[in-house]
Design an enzyme around this catalytic site. Structure first.
Site, short mmCIF file in Angstrom:
data_model
loop_
_atom_site.label_atom_id
_atom_site.label_comp_id
_atom_site.label_asym_id
_atom_site.label_seq_id
_atom_site.Cartn_x
_atom_site.Cartn_y
_atom_site.Cartn_z
N ASP A 197 28.21 58.43 78.89
CA ASP A 197 29.66 58.24 78.94
C ASP A 197 29.98 56.86 78.35
OD1 ASP A 197 32.34 59.20 80.14
OD2 ASP A 197 32.17 57.12 80.83
N ASN A 205 41.61 53.71 72.24
CA ASN A 205 42.71 54.62 71.93
C ASN A 205 44.07 53.96 72.20
OD1 ASN A 205 41.36 56.87 70.95
ND2 ASN A 205 40.99 57.69 73.00
N HIS A 210 44.56 56.87 68.33
CA HIS A 210 43.55 57.92 68.42
C HIS A 210 42.72 58.04 67.14
CE1 HIS A 210 44.62 59.53 72.36
NE2 HIS A 210 45.90 59.29 72.04
N ASP A 214 38.76 58.22 67.14
CA ASP A 214 37.95 59.26 66.47
C ASP A 214 36.87 58.63 65.60
OD1 ASP A 214 39.45 61.20 67.67
OD2 ASP A 214 40.67 61.67 65.90
N ASP A 240 34.71 61.49 75.35
CA ASP A 240 33.79 60.41 74.98
C ASP A 240 32.45 60.59 75.67
OD1 ASP A 240 34.64 59.92 77.52
OD2 ASP A 240 35.00 57.79 77.24
#
Length: 324
Positions: A197, A205, A210, A214, A240
């Site tokens: 994680d 973000n 975003h 990405d 994520d």
């Protein structure tokens, strides 16, 4: 007596005329059939060919010449072994010929060939083995199925690969894990599952948008890919979160070496739109058969270990036993 002789001669003449007329009709019918066949052969959309067993093309229609990117039938006809030379996997030819000899035909055989311009395409072929003048000859029809094969490959990729990072998705991850566990059961191996994680990803973000998030995920996938073996599986499980399968691991020390490599890879800042972005990661680890024996339970145990490591606030990775 003269009348009888005359009548016999007359009947013989009529019979001869009938035979000649019948032969003429047969010849005309054969000629028309040949014309129809040649018209079909020349105008067919599919490629049509005759070849010897050794891969020499004996006859070929214009459609197959076009499919293969050549200019004229003469570029293919009469050249020994040209079929094998054009095949991307020429060793497949032996199996193809063997099946033809055993069964007399082959249907919808798909294989790759290299066109005259070097482009690789997919063909689908249906053939039969016939005898012409006492010799074995292959007659077949081929169709260019490159577009269909590309569509199938795209659908397969969409079904099993993550669209953003182009690494395996959750579905393929669990398929690979089931395969690894089946092998481990058979050979007595250990399998490690890592649940990764990313830390502070939400901040990326919120701060940079975003699109930046990405790009971070793509770069993370690339860095992680460089840290695992070809036999391992790296997957994006969603958001994520990443998963790693390490089949046939020797011991916990070998697993920790991989984990520390992943943590180092993600600790290095990411350059996104001229900004440096820093994140981290927390990793939960479970082992087969130490912590669980099923795919679902191994992932659950690794997930729980990851959250335990986050709560602990010290070591960025943990095994399930650290939860207690």
């Amino acid at each position: 007596a003269k009348v009888k002789v005359f009548m016999d001669l007359h009947r013989q003449r009529l019979r001869l005329e009938h035979e000649i007329a019948q032969r003429t009709r047969i010849a005309e019918a054969l000629s028309k059939a040949e014309e129809r066949y040649r018209s079909f052969f020349e105008k067919a959309v599919e490629g049509i060919f005759q070849s010897s067993l050794d891969g020499t093309v004996l006859d070929v229609n214009p459609a197959l010449v076009r499919i293969m990117g050549f200019k004229a039938p003469g570029d293919l006809v009469g050249k020994p072994g040209i079929v094998q030379k054009l095949m991307v996997s020429p060793e497949d030819r032996a199996h193809y010929v063997e099946q033809l000899k055993n069964e007399g035909y082959i249907s919808n055989w798909e294989y790759q060939v290299r066109r005259d311009d070097g482009e690789i395409i997919w063909l689908s072929e249906s053939s039969r083995l016939v005898y012409i003048d006492g010799k074995e000859v292959i007659e077949g029809v081929v169709e260019d199925v490159t577009e269909r094969k590309c569509s199938e490959e795209l659908l397969q990729r969409q079904a099993t690969l993550d669209g953003l990072t182009e690494i395996p998705n959750r579905t393929l991850f669990f398929d690979r894990l089931e395969t690894a566990l089946a092998s481990a059961h058979r050979y007595g191996d250990r399998v490690a599952v890592l649940f990764v994680d990313l830390d502070n990803f939400k901040t990326v973000n919120d701060t940079h948008g975003h699109g930046a998030g990405d790009e971070v995920l793509r770069q993370v996938a690339g860095r992680f890919r460089d840290r695992v073996r070809a036999s391992d599986t790296l997957a994006r499980l969603g958001g994520d979160e990443f998963g790693v399968i390490l089949p046939a691991v020797e011991n916990e020390g070998a697993v920790i070496t991989v984990v520390e490599g992943l943590l180092k890879a993600v600790a290095k800042p990411f350059e996104i739109d001229q900004f440096l972005v820093t994140i981290g990661a927390t990793i939960g680890i479970s082992l087969f058969p130490d912590h669980a024996e099923t795919a679902d339970e191994l992932v659950r145990q690794a997930d729980m270990a990851m959250y335990a490591a986050k709560r602990g606030g010290g070591c960025p990775y943990a095994f399930p036993e650290a939860v207690d």
